[in-house]
Design an enzyme around this catalytic site. Structure first.
Site, PDB file in Angstrom:
ATOM      1  N   ARG A  92       0.851  -1.183   0.000  1.00 27.69           N
ATOM      2  CA  ARG A  92       0.000   0.000   0.000  1.00 27.69           C
ATOM      3  C   ARG A  92       0.890   1.236   0.000  1.00 27.69           C
ATOM      4  O   ARG A  92       1.755   1.411   0.856  1.00 27.69           O
ATOM      5  CB  ARG A  92      -0.881   0.008   1.249  1.00 27.69           C
ATOM      6  CG  ARG A  92      -1.771   1.249   1.349  1.00 27.69           C
ATOM      7  CD  ARG A  92      -1.777   1.821   2.736  1.00 27.69           C
ATOM      8  NE  ARG A  92      -2.597   3.028   2.837  1.00 27.69           N
ATOM      9  CZ  ARG A  92      -2.664   3.776   3.930  1.00 27.69           C
ATOM     10  NH1 ARG A  92      -1.990   3.440   5.004  1.00 27.69           N
ATOM     11  NH2 ARG A  92      -3.404   4.867   3.948  1.00 27.69           N
ATOM     12  N   HIS A 181      -6.266   7.545   0.983  1.00 26.22           N
ATOM     13  CA  HIS A 181      -7.200   6.527   1.488  1.00 26.22           C
ATOM     14  C   HIS A 181      -8.092   5.955   0.389  1.00 26.22           C
ATOM     15  O   HIS A 181      -9.157   5.404   0.663  1.00 26.22           O
ATOM     16  CB  HIS A 181      -8.103   7.091   2.608  1.00 26.22           C
ATOM     17  CG  HIS A 181      -7.368   7.552   3.822  1.00 26.22           C
ATOM     18  ND1 HIS A 181      -7.692   8.724   4.474  1.00 26.22           N
ATOM     19  CD2 HIS A 181      -6.339   7.014   4.499  1.00 26.22           C
ATOM     20  CE1 HIS A 181      -6.882   8.878   5.512  1.00 26.22           C
ATOM     21  NE2 HIS A 181      -6.043   7.851   5.545  1.00 26.22           N
ATOM     22  N   LEU A 210     -12.361   7.417   8.855  1.00 26.35           N
ATOM     23  CA  LEU A 210     -12.009   8.153  10.062  1.00 26.35           C
ATOM     24  C   LEU A 210     -11.142   7.280  10.961  1.00 26.35           C
ATOM     25  O   LEU A 210     -11.636   6.358  11.616  1.00 26.35           O
ATOM     26  CB  LEU A 210     -13.278   8.593  10.813  1.00 26.35           C
ATOM     27  CG  LEU A 210     -14.292   9.414  10.001  1.00 26.35           C
ATOM     28  CD1 LEU A 210     -15.490   9.778  10.867  1.00 26.35           C
ATOM     29  CD2 LEU A 210     -13.640  10.672   9.430  1.00 26.35           C
ATOM     30  N   GLY A 211      -9.859   7.545  10.951  1.00 27.24           N
ATOM     31  CA  GLY A 211      -8.921   6.851  11.811  1.00 27.24           C
ATOM     32  C   GLY A 211      -7.965   7.875  12.383  1.00 27.24           C
ATOM     33  O   GLY A 211      -8.326   9.031  12.587  1.00 27.24           O
TER      34      GLY A 211
END
Length: 403
Positions: A92, A181, A210-211
């Protein structure tokens, strides 16, 4: 195909070993607080996934990955006994700039362009690149794929991705909004469509990742048309340690008054602001909620500011969409904090996003994709468990199979 998924963060490492033929996860790993004396790594194997905790104090992200590879070979519960049994690696990557609008197999040219993207995500891209290099040394014959968070947002129109700056800065330096994201937003949108029982191409969705980092995306007919993060992941929402969007003149004002260097100011905005900066306690929302419950006024203010900015972003994308069928909550805060979801949607009911507080609070529902709005809410509210890893594994399988 047996794919090792590597999700390297600034202070964390998430990894899974996935058998793509059966969509089966056979290993899970998460390392947290990487780079500190409190760093630890949990590794577990199918079928029981009993966690074993390892001390990785002082190690870098790529050193944690090297430790994981060692554990995978030596642990008797591991499905592999040799690293050559791994067919491919999926990485990623947060920022791909204009060099990458889709996932790619990493060759020499791709690695060269990856290096050019590090400035776009200074917290995430460098450790991810370091992991790629380490794996190339340890697994020289194993193909690696880069899956980009920015790729999903390549469909944004110029009116959304351009900045109102002199055009020369776009032409010379490619300064524009890229978002982030994207893998999570794409996955959340598809899972929400499944929940609603409708094709993604027919829906208007607002997806909320939302992190510790956070972004919100307007997904129209399956395509990103706008998102809150910009040239770097610093733009947009207030986050764990990032300021999010602020008046840009504040930066030069503080630098002049405090005599801060560019690097020092960059560190303040990325590592010392957000929930941490306002609360003075922690960048972790769980800590802020606990402190607020104990009467800490700065923690309360940090939560109020966070909620308010999320509400404004959702409202702005409601205005930008031709229709909105659902709002989707995902990632650490979005899927796990019933308290934050209630605070957010208490201020959005007048827009037709009406939370069912009992469904929102159902214990044991964490880890389940579900609808938490009332039955006749004009706009549905969905919770989707983040699973970027399976998406990355599928992309990797697809590209490597074509080699």
């Amino acid at each position: 195909m047996l794919v090792l998924v590597v999700n390297a963060g600034s202070s964390s490492l998430k990894s899974q070993l996935i058998e793509t033929d059966g969509k089966l996860t056979v290993m899970k790993c998460i390392a947290e607080k990487v780079g500190t004396d409190q760093a630890f790594m949990n590794v577990s194997f199918a079928p029981e996934f009993q966690k074993t905790r390892y001390n990785v104090a002082g190690k870098t992200v790529e050193q944690c990955l090297a430790k994981l590879l060692e554990v995978m070979v030596e642990d008797i519960e591991s499905p592999i006994s040799n690293l050559n049994q791994i067919d491919a690696v999926g990485n990623r990557i947060v920022a791909g700039g204009e060099y990458f609008t889709r996932s790619v197999v990493i060759d020499a040219q791709a690695r060269e362009n990856l290096a050019k993207c590090e400035e776009l995500a200074p917290l995430h891209n460098p450790p991810a690149d370091a992991c790629i290099d380490m794996l190339r040394e340890m697994l020289p014959e194993t193909p690696q794929v880069a899956v980009f968070d920015t790729a999903f947002h390549a469909t944004m129109p110029p009116k959304a991705y351009m900045y109102p700056l002199p055009m020369e800065y776009y032409e010379k330096y490619h300064i524009r909004r890229y978002g982030a994201h994207g893998t999570s937003h794409r996955y959340a949108a598809q899972q929400a469509a499944n929940l609603l029982g409708r094709p993604l191409r027919d829906l208007g969705l607002i997806t909320c990742h939302l992190g510790n980092g956070g972004s919100i995306t307007a997904v129209n007919h399956g395509k990103s048309i706008d998102t809150t993060m910009g040239f770097t992941p610093l733009e947009g929402l207030m986050m764990g340690t990032r300021s999010g969007s602020i008046d840009p003149a504040i930066i030069t004002y503080i630098m002049r008054r405090e005599g801060k260097s560019f690097d020092e100011m960059d560190a303040i905005l990325n590592r010392e602001s957000g929930i941490l900066g306002v609360s003075g306690k922690s960048g972790d929302m769980r800590d802020a909620l606990a402190a607020a419950a104990g009467g800490d006024e700065r923690a309360k203010l940090a939560i109020e500011m966070y909620v308010y900015r999320v509400q404004k972003a959702i409202g702005s994308y409601y205005a930008a969409m031709t229709r909105t069928d659902a709002v989707v909550m995902t990632a650490g805060i979005g899927e796990n904090s019933a308290e934050l979801r209630e605070l957010i949607f208490d201020g959005l009911a007048h827009m037709g996003m009406i939370l069912d507080k009992e469904r929102n609070q159902v214990e044991g529902a964490i880890g389940m994709n579900r609808i938490i709005s009332i039955d006749d809410s004009p706009i549905k509210i969905c919770v989707v468990t983040a699973d970027e890893e399976i998406r990355i594994a599928r992309e990797t399988d697809n590209l490597v199979s074509q080699l």
